[in-house]
Design a protein around this motif. Structure first.
Motif, mmCIF file in Angstrom:
data_model
loop_
_atom_site.group_PDB
_atom_site.id
_atom_site.type_symbol
_atom_site.label_atom_id
_atom_site.label_comp_id
_atom_site.label_asym_id
_atom_site.label_seq_id
_atom_site.Cartn_x
_atom_site.Cartn_y
_atom_site.Cartn_z
ATOM 1 N N TYR A 52 34.521 -52.711 177.789
ATOM 2 C CA TYR A 52 33.766 -51.548 178.388
ATOM 3 C C TYR A 52 33.343 -50.584 177.461
ATOM 4 N N ASN A 53 34.186 -50.548 176.218
ATOM 5 C CA ASN A 53 33.780 -49.874 175.245
ATOM 6 C C ASN A 53 32.681 -50.498 174.157
ATOM 7 N N ALA A 54 32.634 -51.771 174.387
ATOM 8 C CA ALA A 54 31.701 -52.707 173.534
ATOM 9 C C ALA A 54 30.252 -52.294 174.070
ATOM 10 N N TYR A 55 30.528 -52.184 175.474
ATOM 11 C CA TYR A 55 29.166 -52.204 176.082
ATOM 12 C C TYR A 55 28.612 -50.833 175.990
ATOM 13 N N ARG A 56 29.520 -49.761 176.131
ATOM 14 C CA ARG A 56 28.883 -48.416 175.661
ATOM 15 C C ARG A 56 28.323 -48.244 174.399
ATOM 16 N N ASN A 57 29.200 -48.711 173.446
ATOM 17 C CA ASN A 57 28.582 -48.888 172.131
ATOM 18 C C ASN A 57 27.434 -49.429 171.763
ATOM 19 N N THR B 290 29.039 -50.929 166.082
ATOM 20 C CA THR B 290 29.591 -52.539 166.515
ATOM 21 C C THR B 290 30.821 -52.894 165.814
ATOM 22 N N MET B 291 31.533 -51.932 165.140
ATOM 23 C CA MET B 291 32.831 -52.330 164.484
ATOM 24 C C MET B 291 33.801 -52.420 165.452
ATOM 25 N N LEU B 292 33.689 -52.400 166.701
ATOM 26 C CA LEU B 292 34.713 -52.810 167.508
ATOM 27 C C LEU B 292 34.991 -54.260 167.557
ATOM 28 N N TYR C 12 22.527 -42.768 157.918
ATOM 29 C CA TYR C 12 22.677 -43.230 159.286
ATOM 30 C C TYR C 12 23.856 -44.287 159.012
ATOM 31 N N PRO C 13 24.657 -44.283 160.260
ATOM 32 C CA PRO C 13 25.882 -45.332 160.041
ATOM 33 C C PRO C 13 25.397 -46.786 160.215
ATOM 34 N N PHE C 14 24.929 -47.333 159.134
ATOM 35 C CA PHE C 14 24.579 -48.790 159.155
ATOM 36 C C PHE C 14 25.045 -49.300 157.667
ATOM 37 N N GLY C 15 25.453 -50.538 157.677
ATOM 38 C CA GLY C 15 25.791 -51.110 156.384
ATOM 39 C C GLY C 15 26.646 -52.293 156.583
ATOM 40 N N GLY C 16 27.162 -52.902 155.702
ATOM 41 C CA GLY C 16 28.116 -53.936 155.680
ATOM 42 C C GLY C 16 29.366 -53.733 156.128
ATOM 43 N N ILE C 17 29.719 -54.140 157.230
ATOM 44 C CA ILE C 17 31.101 -53.725 158.144
ATOM 45 C C ILE C 17 32.342 -54.753 158.014
ATOM 46 N N ASP C 18 32.171 -55.731 157.283
ATOM 47 C CA ASP C 18 33.194 -56.997 157.153
ATOM 48 C C ASP C 18 33.214 -57.737 156.218
ATOM 49 N N GLY C 19 34.175 -58.774 155.792
ATOM 50 C CA GLY C 19 33.953 -59.795 155.076
ATOM 51 C C GLY C 19 34.754 -60.982 155.534
ATOM 52 N N ALA D 196 33.815 -61.844 166.418
ATOM 53 C CA ALA D 196 32.825 -61.582 167.558
ATOM 54 C C ALA D 196 33.177 -60.007 167.839
ATOM 55 N N ARG D 197 32.735 -59.617 169.074
ATOM 56 C CA ARG D 197 32.804 -58.241 169.665
ATOM 57 C C ARG D 197 33.223 -58.556 171.054
ATOM 58 N N PRO D 198 33.983 -57.691 171.733
ATOM 59 C CA PRO D 198 34.611 -57.702 173.055
ATOM 60 C C PRO D 198 33.282 -58.378 174.004
ATOM 61 N N GLY D 199 33.476 -59.537 174.760
ATOM 62 C CA GLY D 199 32.599 -59.679 175.696
ATOM 63 C C GLY D 199 31.633 -60.606 175.410
ATOM 64 N N ASP D 200 31.729 -60.976 173.953
ATOM 65 C CA ASP D 200 30.633 -61.910 173.398
ATOM 66 C C ASP D 200 31.276 -63.338 173.146
ATOM 67 N N LEU D 201 30.746 -64.213 173.670
ATOM 68 C CA LEU D 201 30.983 -65.587 173.622
ATOM 69 C C LEU D 201 30.358 -66.423 172.443
ATOM 70 N N GLU D 202 29.884 -65.861 171.766
ATOM 71 C CA GLU D 202 29.602 -66.473 170.365
ATOM 72 C C GLU D 202 29.649 -65.344 169.186
#
Length: 479
Positions: free
Chosen positions: A70-75, A193-195, A407-414, A219-225
């Motif tokens: 639900y949170n991922a959907y809202r985000n 999308t950092m959830l 604006y909040p955009f960038g590299g979010i992981d590794g 991935a992110r919650p609710g995502d199947l790929e």
């Protein structure tokens, strides 16, 4: 170092469904606000019918991760769809027609390819049922169309611009880097999308055409790929990554046709059925939709293949004895290698695969790097110079720090995995905007931007995940 054994926050159980056709266990760890990642492991064995495995996996994932979904959907809606909870009618017709066509084909064609389509649709529909079981009569209820945004978000990135609703961003969207024995990847996206969730699906299926029973992906919650673009196929010891292409040619949108298979399904099919990188590319190229056009890099640490797609064009390159031999590495940074694809997308003449700003940095910095830690640090690098900007052009951008247009955009992981690590089922992960050269990201600087379910401060360290016992170990900070 700190080791974390998932006990207190885990849900681990064995179960049998009504007809007793599936057995197995699920571990789900809600550790996102303490490590940057939630962790999900689903281990299921088929007793009679493989469909039951995908149905059970979907239903229990939908139930256990419902709050995060639900949170991922809202985000997603407020971060990427501009607050739109519904697609324009023309796009909704396309998505409905495509989904119905997929259902029809998967029910009438008994091939390994279409069986996988059927399994994936069953998993998706049952994940929705699991979610809906708890939230269907509450304020958190979602229609199936809304729920489908999450798995289909990559394909929607090309569908939205086709009706003029969203303009293509000029900045890149991810890096992939292979040096003999090591594969690494960094995801770029809006920080909403950092959830994040690391998913491990280990399905013991009866279908003899399924080569990779055990696959994992970020991935992110609710995502199947992996819209985060990183898959590990443990049985064949392959790693799959991608970086997305921008499209500057409106005419390309005329290629879309609903009697096709969206990217999120094709990547799953190829990852389940392929024995090697060449087979992966061949399977992935079947029934292409023209949506979510990417540059894929796939390796089994012996061969390195690159597959590039741009609407009506699909090109596959064996880079093992060409690009890899000539420069000692293969990098992907959202710019086509193939000239026909480059021209068809009408990329600006100010860039090219060899002369892109990130291409120059990879050439400059990669020379003496040999270890997993060194390659991980390179993929998180963000040092401002006279030539390299903190945002557009950085290896791991921090656009939230650009004063005139922050604006909040960038590299979010590794994510990094070596040939030695894949043999013992280990992978290294970090979730945070890069803080090597800069202050950590804090949502308090953007109080009016929705970021449901997220902690404020993002300075998590690197972790090593051991898939054998599903534990994580803290490694080091992002330096």
């Amino acid at each position: 170092m700190k080791s974390f054994i998932f006990l207190l926050v885990s849900v681990t159980f064995s179960f049998e469904i009504d007809d007793g056709k599936v057995k197995g266990s699920i571990i789900y760890n809600r550790t996102g606000n303490s490590t940057g990642w939630n962790f999900l492991q689903i281990s299921l064995e088929s007793i009679e019918n493989d469909e039951d495995v995908f149905a059970a996996a979907g239903r229990f994932e939908g139930e256990e991760s419902r709050e995060e979904i639900y949170n991922a959907y809202r985000n997603y809606v407020y971060g990427l769809q501009g607050g739109r909870h519904f697609l324009p009618k023309s796009l909704q017709r396309y998505v409905h027609n495509q989904y119905n066509w997929l259902k029809e084909q998967s029910q009438t064609q008994n091939t390994s390819y279409w069986r996988m389509v059927k399994y994936l649709l069953i998993q998706l529909e049952n994940m929705y049922e699991g979610y809906n079981y708890h939230y269907g009569k509450t304020e958190k209820a979602l229609s199936f169309d809304q729920f489908y945004f999450l798995s289909n978000m990559g394909d929607l990135q090309d569908l939205w611009p086709s009706v003029g609703e969203v303009q293509t961003q000029g900045i890149g969207n991810c890096n992939s880097f292979y040096k003999p024995g090591i594969m690494a990847h960094t995801t770029f996206n809006v920080y909403q999308t950092m959830l994040r969730i690391y998913k491990s699906y280990n399905f013991k299926l009866k279908d003899k055409d399924v080569v990779n029973q055990h696959l994992s992906f970020t991935a992110r919650p609710g995502d199947l790929e992996s819209k985060d673009d990183f898959f590990v196929l443990w049985d064949t010891q392959m790693v799959v990554t991608e970086t997305s292409f921008n499209n500057y040619n409106k005419e390309n949108y005329e290629y879309f046709h609903y009697d096709s298979v969206p990217c999120w399904i094709r990547v799953n099919i190829a990852s389940r059925l392929a024995k090697n990188p060449k087979e992966w590319m061949d399977i992935f190229g079947l029934h292409r939709s023209g949506t979510h056009n990417n540059q894929w890099v796939v390796t089994d640490y012996n061969k390195v293949y690159m597959g590039e797609e741009a609407f009506f064009i699909y090109k596959v390159h064996d880079l093992t004895n060409t690009l890899l031999n000539s420069q000692g590495y293969v990098a992907s940074y959202n710019v086509p290698l193939d000239q026909e694809i480059f021209d068809s997308l009408k990329y600006p003449n100010t860039t090219s695969y060899n002369d892109d700003v990130r291409a120059k940095q990879f050439r400059m910095y990669q020379g003496n790097l040999r270890t997993v830690r060194e390659i991980g640090r390179l993929l998180r690098y963000n040092k401002v110079t006279d030539d390299f900007d903190i945002c557009d052009g950085a290896i791991c951008p921090r656009c939230d720090l650009v004063n005139e247009n922050e604006y909040p955009f960038g590299g979010i992981d590794g994510k990094v995995i070596s040939q030695d690590m894949i043999k013992v089922k280990k992978v290294h992960l970090i979730s945070s905007p890069s803080y090597q050269e800069h202050q950590m990201f804090n949502w308090k600087a953007f109080p009016n931007i929705p970021h449901y379910g997220m902690t404020d401060k993002w300075s998590f360290p690197w972790y090593e995940l051991d898939e054998t016992n599903f534990t994580i170990k803290e490694l080091y900070q992002d330096y």
